[in-house]
Design a protein around this motif. Structure first.
Motif, PDB file in Angstrom:
ATOM      1  N   ARG A   1       0.814  -1.216   0.000  1.00 10.29           N
ATOM      2  CA  ARG A   1       0.000   0.000   0.000  1.00 10.29           C
ATOM      3  C   ARG A   1       0.851   1.271   0.000  1.00 10.29           C
ATOM      4  O   ARG A   1       0.315   2.376   0.096  1.00 10.29           O
ATOM      5  N   ARG A   2       2.159   1.112  -0.099  1.00  5.14           N
ATOM      6  CA  ARG A   2       3.062   2.262  -0.225  1.00  5.14           C
ATOM      7  C   ARG A   2       4.095   1.883  -1.266  1.00  5.14           C
ATOM      8  O   ARG A   2       5.066   1.149  -0.998  1.00  5.14           O
ATOM      9  N   ILE A   3       3.900   2.365  -2.500  1.00  2.48           N
ATOM     10  CA  ILE A   3       4.657   1.894  -3.656  1.00  2.48           C
ATOM     11  C   ILE A   3       5.411   3.050  -4.298  1.00  2.48           C
ATOM     12  O   ILE A   3       4.826   4.088  -4.643  1.00  2.48           O
ATOM     13  N   GLY A   4       6.705   2.887  -4.453  1.00  2.30           N
ATOM     14  CA  GLY A   4       7.509   3.871  -5.162  1.00  2.30           C
ATOM     15  C   GLY A   4       7.444   3.630  -6.660  1.00  2.30           C
ATOM     16  O   GLY A   4       7.310   2.493  -7.114  1.00  2.30           O
TER      17      GLY A   4
ATOM     18  N   LEU B   1       8.700   2.636   2.113  1.00  2.00           N
ATOM     19  CA  LEU B   1       8.113   1.897   1.000  1.00  2.00           C
ATOM     20  C   LEU B   1       8.170   0.400   1.263  1.00  2.00           C
ATOM     21  O   LEU B   1       9.074  -0.087   1.950  1.00  2.00           O
ATOM     22  N   THR B   2       7.224  -0.306   0.672  1.00  2.00           N
ATOM     23  CA  THR B   2       7.292  -1.770   0.719  1.00  2.00           C
ATOM     24  C   THR B   2       7.477  -2.355  -0.678  1.00  2.00           C
ATOM     25  O   THR B   2       7.674  -3.560  -0.824  1.00  2.00           O
ATOM     26  N   ALA B   3       7.388  -1.503  -1.712  1.00  2.25           N
ATOM     27  CA  ALA B   3       7.556  -1.977  -3.087  1.00  2.25           C
ATOM     28  C   ALA B   3       7.951  -0.808  -3.980  1.00  2.25           C
ATOM     29  O   ALA B   3       7.708   0.355  -3.643  1.00  2.25           O
ATOM     30  N   VAL B   4       8.539  -1.128  -5.122  1.00  2.00           N
ATOM     31  CA  VAL B   4       8.901  -0.091  -6.092  1.00  2.00           C
ATOM     32  C   VAL B   4       8.755  -0.658  -7.501  1.00  2.00           C
ATOM     33  O   VAL B   4       9.068  -1.822  -7.765  1.00  2.00           O
ATOM     34  N   PHE B   5       8.256   0.175  -8.403  1.00  2.34           N
ATOM     35  CA  PHE B   5       8.104  -0.157  -9.813  1.00  2.34           C
ATOM     36  C   PHE B   5       9.038   0.762 -10.593  1.00  2.34           C
ATOM     37  O   PHE B   5       9.002   1.979 -10.421  1.00  2.34           O
ATOM     38  N   CYS B   6       9.878   0.179 -11.449  1.00  9.89           N
ATOM     39  CA  CYS B   6      10.898   0.955 -12.170  1.00  9.89           C
ATOM     40  C   CYS B   6      10.586   1.022 -13.659  1.00  9.89           C
ATOM     41  O   CYS B   6      10.080   0.067 -14.250  1.00  9.89           O
ATOM     42  N   VAL B   7      10.947   2.138 -14.265  1.00 15.38           N
ATOM     43  CA  VAL B   7      10.600   2.403 -15.652  1.00 15.38           C
ATOM     44  C   VAL B   7      11.279   1.435 -16.618  1.00 15.38           C
ATOM     45  O   VAL B   7      10.756   1.168 -17.700  1.00 15.38           O
ATOM     46  N   ASN B   8      12.440   0.900 -16.262  1.00 16.47           N
ATOM     47  CA  ASN B   8      13.038  -0.167 -17.066  1.00 16.47           C
ATOM     48  C   ASN B   8      13.944  -1.032 -16.191  1.00 16.47           C
ATOM     49  O   ASN B   8      14.143  -0.749 -15.004  1.00 16.47           O
ATOM     50  N   ASP B   9      14.494  -2.084 -16.767  1.00 11.91           N
ATOM     51  CA  ASP B   9      15.268  -3.049 -15.986  1.00 11.91           C
ATOM     52  C   ASP B   9      16.630  -2.508 -15.556  1.00 11.91           C
ATOM     53  O   ASP B   9      17.177  -2.938 -14.542  1.00 11.91           O
ATOM     54  N   PHE B  10      17.197  -1.570 -16.320  1.00  8.45           N
ATOM     55  CA  PHE B  10      18.468  -0.984 -15.907  1.00  8.45           C
ATOM     56  C   PHE B  10      18.276  -0.124 -14.658  1.00  8.45           C
ATOM     57  O   PHE B  10      19.089  -0.169 -13.727  1.00  8.45           O
TER      58      PHE B  10
END
Length: 342
Positions: A188-191, A250-259
């Motif tokens: 519920r707290r995602i970067g 944060l407990t999770a993060v979503f990144c714009v690409n794999d690098f």
């Protein structure tokens, strides 16, 4: 006669058709037929002329032929970053399709520099390429206008424009898949580490993150903590991850690409955080190394080879009813986002 030395001497300059004809004792028309209409020449004559060509290190002047017949065999490709394996797989799709029809590509990297991108597009136009494929880093209206004026067909890759054809991935849906997965895992707290908003894929991924949270019945302002990077590299990803961790729990993060995700993982590890039990992480592109990382990386897979293949198809077989093609991505779930409790 020492044919080896003779071949080296002749290789110092381009051998012309008339020189081959003189050495073979035939007319220039016969040599031209061997190259362009071999069925018009007897097998014996063809074999003789080909042997002379080999001895003289004759190399066909494709550029001169293109000027005569008004058609180049070469396609120009400008990508954003050749060091990114995503673009290498894209190039493989382009090359595989071109090779089917005997065409070749010349590829350059803009290195995410608008001036460099414009310069390469103009250079390719000056070379009279048969078509152009571009993964733009900025507004391409001027370049597309130039190419259209020269009647050079163009396809934008991983972008879109009403001025020309395009092939891309539905990045809104890709981000929705990633964020929904994290929400379903209880986060519920995602970067969210995004890239330059000047790029359509980055804008779409931002839209997808918000749409996913809202669709889950939650407030995006309460769930998402967002930052962005100017260049989508591991180093920038590490710096962005440090920024997020310093400003929020944060407990999770979503990144714009794999690098970028690679750099984020590096920062998490340097702080002694466990992945995914402390912080889960998802990347984008599913490049070759994603599954080989010290924690196999969950990532949104793009049909990269298909993107390149389809872009060439659009150049070679234009279809007014299919000027803009969009592919669906697929979330590949690995250990970085699912804690194994067994």
């Amino acid at each position: 006669m020492d044919t080896t030395n003779e071949g080296v001497r002749l290789a110092a300059k381009r051998v012309r058709i008339r020189e081959v004809a003189q050495r073979a004792g035939v007319s220039t028309g016969t040599v031209s037929n061997v190259l362009n209409h071999p069925d018009a020449v007897t097998a014996e004559t063809r074999a003789h002329v080909l042997k002379v060509m080999e001895d003289m290190n004759f190399v066909r002047d494709a550029s001169a032929r293109a000027l005569r017949v008004g058609s180049s065999q070469t396609f120009g490709v400008v990508v954003r970053d050749l060091s990114n394996s995503f673009y290498m797989e894209l190039a493989r799709g382009i090359e595989d399709r071109l090779a089917q029809d005997g065409f070749i590509m010349m590829m350059c990297s803009s290195d995410e520099d608008p001036e460099r991108e414009s310069r390469f597009v103009r250079l390719f136009a000056e070379q009279g390429v048969r078509g152009m494929l571009i993964t733009p880093f900025h507004d391409t209206s001027e370049q597309i206008g130039l190419l259209n004026s020269l009647h050079i067909p163009t396809v934008l890759l991983d972008s879109s424009s009403q001025e020309t054809q395009s092939v891309k991935v539905d990045h809104v849906d890709g981000a929705v898949q990633a964020i929904r997965h994290l929400l379903e895992q209880g986060h519920r707290r995602i970067g969210f580490i995004n890239g330059p908003v000047s790029l359509l894929p980055c804008r779409e991924r931002s839209e997808g993150t918000i749409r996913a949270v809202a669709g889950f019945g939650l407030d995006p302002d309460e769930v998402l903590v967002t930052t962005s990077v100017n260049v989508m590299t591991a180093d920038s990803g590490q710096a962005a991850m440090a920024e997020l961790l310093d400003q929020s729990e944060l407990t999770a993060v979503f990144c714009v690409n794999d690098f970028v995700a690679m750099g984020a993982l590096r920062e998490l590890r340097s702080r002694g955080l466990s992945i995914p039990s402390d912080v889960a992480i998802i990347g984008y592109d599913d490049v070759n190394f994603a599954k080989e990382m010290f924690v196999p990386l969950s990532s949104v897979r793009q049909p990269t080879h298909d993107l390149g293949w389809t872009a060439v198809e659009m150049l070679l077989k234009p279809n007014p009813q299919a000027r803009h093609v969009s592919f669906q991505p697929q979330l590949i779930v690995r250990e970085s986002s699912v804690f194994d409790r067994n």
